[in-house]
Scaffold this motif. Structure first.
Motif, PDB file in Angstrom:
ATOM      1  N   UNK A  94     -57.858 155.746 138.582  1.00  0.00           N
ATOM      2  CA  UNK A  94     -58.074 157.197 138.532  1.00  0.00           C
ATOM      3  C   UNK A  94     -57.694 157.847 139.854  1.00  0.00           C
ATOM      4  N   UNK A  95     -58.096 157.231 140.973  1.00  0.00           N
ATOM      5  CA  UNK A  95     -57.843 157.853 142.273  1.00  0.00           C
ATOM      6  C   UNK A  95     -56.465 157.506 142.811  1.00  0.00           C
ATOM      7  N   UNK A  96     -55.853 156.448 142.276  1.00  0.00           N
ATOM      8  CA  UNK A  96     -54.425 156.213 142.548  1.00  0.00           C
ATOM      9  C   UNK A  96     -53.609 157.324 141.891  1.00  0.00           C
ATOM     10  N   UNK A  97     -53.944 157.660 140.659  1.00  0.00           N
ATOM     11  CA  UNK A  97     -53.267 158.752 139.955  1.00  0.00           C
ATOM     12  C   UNK A  97     -53.440 160.062 140.708  1.00  0.00           C
ATOM     13  N   UNK A  98     -54.662 160.321 141.170  1.00  0.00           N
ATOM     14  CA  UNK A  98     -54.903 161.575 141.893  1.00  0.00           C
ATOM     15  C   UNK A  98     -54.082 161.636 143.183  1.00  0.00           C
ATOM     16  N   UNK A  99     -53.990 160.522 143.884  1.00  0.00           N
ATOM     17  CA  UNK A  99     -53.197 160.484 145.113  1.00  0.00           C
ATOM     18  C   UNK A  99     -51.732 160.791 144.810  1.00  0.00           C
ATOM     19  N   UNK A 106     -44.556 161.281 148.823  1.00  0.00           N
ATOM     20  CA  UNK A 106     -44.014 160.333 147.861  1.00  0.00           C
ATOM     21  C   UNK A 106     -44.383 160.701 146.424  1.00  0.00           C
ATOM     22  N   UNK A 107     -45.353 161.591 146.251  1.00  0.00           N
ATOM     23  CA  UNK A 107     -45.854 161.914 144.918  1.00  0.00           C
ATOM     24  C   UNK A 107     -45.315 163.217 144.367  1.00  0.00           C
ATOM     25  N   UNK A 108     -46.131 163.892 143.549  1.00  0.00           N
ATOM     26  CA  UNK A 108     -45.703 165.088 142.834  1.00  0.00           C
ATOM     27  C   UNK A 108     -46.337 166.356 143.375  1.00  0.00           C
ATOM     28  N   UNK A 109     -46.902 166.292 144.573  1.00  0.00           N
ATOM     29  CA  UNK A 109     -47.590 167.448 145.127  1.00  0.00           C
ATOM     30  C   UNK A 109     -46.721 168.676 145.241  1.00  0.00           C
TER      31      UNK A 109
END
Length: 340
Positions: A94-99, A106-109
């Motif tokens: 869950x918190x890997x997904x949130x990160x 590196x993510x979708x922020x």
């Protein structure tokens, strides 16, 4: 010799291993760096090694206030806003997904640009996912383990949306956009949210399509997963449904349980796919009014269609008759029952 220790997103502990044992060189906790890209190891004199592997603990994550990332326990509630000031290493998906959703490097922020309102909704979704992930279940060895864990490396061979879906799949969830907001919907037991019958459907009409078919059925799943007992090499486990094998023979499917490093968790992943493939029913389409404003994908809805029931229930009051509170106009003529 400098050995590559992962991508610039790596953050953690490295050790040098061969198939027989581990030399045991580690980067101490106090020497963690924001981005570890290489590490140097000295081999003992006369030590021969033909291959090596790098074991990393991974990124440190922001976790919510009320969640213990060390013991994997949750407080009774959370305000869906406050996060711990300290970051922790955590394999709770869950918190890997949130990160990944919020990280701008590196993510979708940057791509998502989530509003405060959307973040609150995601916090609610992931809090429930996190609690389910930490539930104790059978580990296949007479003990117990957490239901879902995630250990993997994002290599960039998928689009960011595909990567997000892969991360969510580890905890049997999927990302969706609903009413303009990103939501994480998990396939998990839920309480009944609505009973739907002709009285809550426009024109009282359900449109059914599809039905039982052997085309999409599966009787055997071969799951590929990473086995830490084999120095994190690929391993496979087979999951079968005896009844399905008897009913329609050997209909096999091969899947990859990305991020799963437990044999029993890989088994549960295969059983989940078997259940999804074999127990999907027909599709129903109907139009509803404002009483469905809060229904979203994943909610538990029961349909009461008089096509399948002998005694239809439910109806609507159209209006008061002549302003009376004792006489009403109904949406259709009622069926008289005996002794009434």
């Amino acid at each position: 010799t400098n050995y590559e220790c992962g991508s610039e997103d790596a953050l953690g502990r490295c050790g040098l291993q061969d198939e027989a044992n581990s030399i045991g060189n580690e980067i101490p906790d106090q020497h963690y760096l924001p981005w570890v890209t290489a590490a140097q190891f000295e081999l003992p004199d006369g030590y021969q090694i033909n291959s090596y592997g790098i074991v990393m603990k991974g990124r440190y994550l922001g976790v919510p206030f009320g969640y213990d990332a060390v013991n994997h326990t949750h407080a009774s509630s959370w305000n869906y806003t406050t996060f711990n000031e300290q970051s922790y290493w955590d394999d709770n998906p869950a918190w890997v997904v949130y990160d990944y959703i919020t990280n701008t490097r590196y993510g979708m922020g940057k791509e998502l640009g989530l509003t405060a309102t959307n973040l609150t909704l995601i916090h609610k979704d992931l809090w429930e996912c996190s609690k389910r992930a930490c539930e104790q279940v059978n580990d296949g060895k007479g003990g117990a383990q957490r239901r879902h864990t995630l250990n993997g490396i994002i290599t960039g061979d998928q689009t960011k949306w595909e990567t997000l879906k892969t991360l969510c799949s580890v905890m049997h969830a999927t990302p969706i956009f609903y009413k303009g907001f990103l939501r994480i919907v998990q396939d998990a037991p839920r309480t009944l949210k609505r009973v739907v019958n002709q009285s809550t459907v426009v024109d009282g009409h359900f449109k059914w399509s599809g039905g039982p078919s052997t085309r999409g059925l599966t009787s055997r799943i071969v799951v590929k997963w990473l086995n830490p007992d084999k120095v994190w090499q690929d391993d496979v486990v087979e999951v079968r449904d005896p009844k399905s094998l008897f009913d329609w023979g050997n209909k096999a499917k091969e899947v990859t349980a990305w991020g799963i490093t437990s044999r029993q968790e890989a088994v549960r992943f295969g059983r989940w796919i078997l259940a999804n493939d074999n127990f999907e029913g027909p599709i129903v389409v109907y139009r509803a009014g404002g009483d469905h404003y809060d229904i979203m994908p994943g909610d538990h809805v029961v349909l009461d269609d008089d096509v399948f029931t002998t005694n239809p229930v439910g109806g609507r009051v159209i209006e008061n008759y002549n302003g009376s509170y004792t006489q009403f106009v109904l949406d259709r003529a009622p069926t008289a029952l005996d002794n009434t």
